[in-house]
Design a protein around this motif. Structure first.
Motif: not given
Length: 286
Positions: A34-36, A39, A57, A60-61, A63, A66, A73-74, A160
């Protein structure tokens, strides 16, 4: 002697794990991550080593890369702090612009501004007298203020933060930063603006967020024009578009990647393999 050797090797391995856990875990295969993890959105990532996943991880990705979510949240805290500093500078600049307008446009007491010291005015407006029902022009209270609230909201949403945290951020900026902050040096806080700016602003702002997601999906083009798309994007998210001029623009990066992926896709017509559908299926290959 063998027991001592085994114990020594075990202690060396434990020490190495404590000192450099990433290098030890580099040999641990993983399937997804999971990236976050907070989230609520699972992002599958095909990786071979756990240390690579750790790097993913930490990044920052956007939003806009996604799926849409009101609660996911990201976080991009660095960009949010830059946005906050930009808004603070814009507040000071707006104050100078408003001071140049005629008195009937702002309802500021020019005599008080000339005779009372700056911080004493703030004390009188906030502590001594408190908020009041203002008599500003309609377009100030019910058009410009809601739009400003939407831009505050988008300053966090595009970094994000989920809907509710963006509402909180916009409310703090509009009340603490403007009504009880910068503008309180010039006049008493406005009762209407305390409520209208964040509440109407977050509703309009979430609509702006949908518009920007649509622009990202369409490579920032409106009616086939990137110029019109850029203008619309700046109107719905001016803070992030402005800071993106020197920080880089994650949303535009996502749009470019999607446009490239679409251009690299080859479409083929093949017989349908699903028993639920008869005939042929259009399949895309990359």
């Amino acid at each position: 002697m063998k027991v001592k050797t085994m114990i020594t090797r075990f202690l060396i391995i434990v020490a190495a794990m404590l000192i450099s856990p990433i290098s030890i875990s580099a040999y641990t295969p993983v399937d997804t991550c999971r990236i976050d993890t907070k989230c609520g959105v699972n992002i599958p990532v095909s990786e071979t080593f756990a240390d690579t996943v750790g790097i993913v991880k930490a990044m920052p990705v956007s939003p806009y890369a996604l799926p849409y979510s009101m609660t996911g949240n990201s976080y991009d805290w660095h960009r949010l702090w830059i946005n906050t500093a930009t808004l603070s500078s814009a507040f000071v600049g707006t104050l100078f612009v408003l001071e140049c307008l005629p008195e009937d446009a702002t309802s500021w007491n020019r005599a008080e501004l000339q005779d009372v010291p700056l911080f004493k005015r703030w004390y009188n407006h906030v502590i001594k007298k408190g908020p009041e029902w203002d008599h500003d022009k309609f377009y100030f209270n019910y058009i410009l203020h809601p739009y400003a609230g939407a831009t505050y909201f988008m300053a966090a949403r595009s970094c994000g933060f989920n809907f509710w945290k963006s509402v909180l951020y916009g409310s703090i900026v509009s009340t603490v930063g403007w009504e009880f902050g910068i503008e309180a040096f010039m006049e008493r806080p406005s009762i209407q603006d305390i409520f209208v700016t964040p509440i109407a602003g977050c509703c309009i702002g979430e609509g702006f967020y949908h518009v920007k997601r649509w622009l990202v999906d369409n490579d920032f083009q409106l009616f086939g024009s990137p110029v019109l798309g850029g203008i619309l994007c700046f109107l719905v998210d001016p803070v992030n578009e402005f800071t993106g001029l020197w920080l880089g623009n994650p949303a535009r990066r996502v749009a470019k990647e999607r446009a490239t992926s679409k251009s690299d896709m080859t479409l083929s017509v093949v017989p349908s393999l699903s028993p639920a559908y008869k005939g042929f299926t259009l399949v895309g290959y990359f």
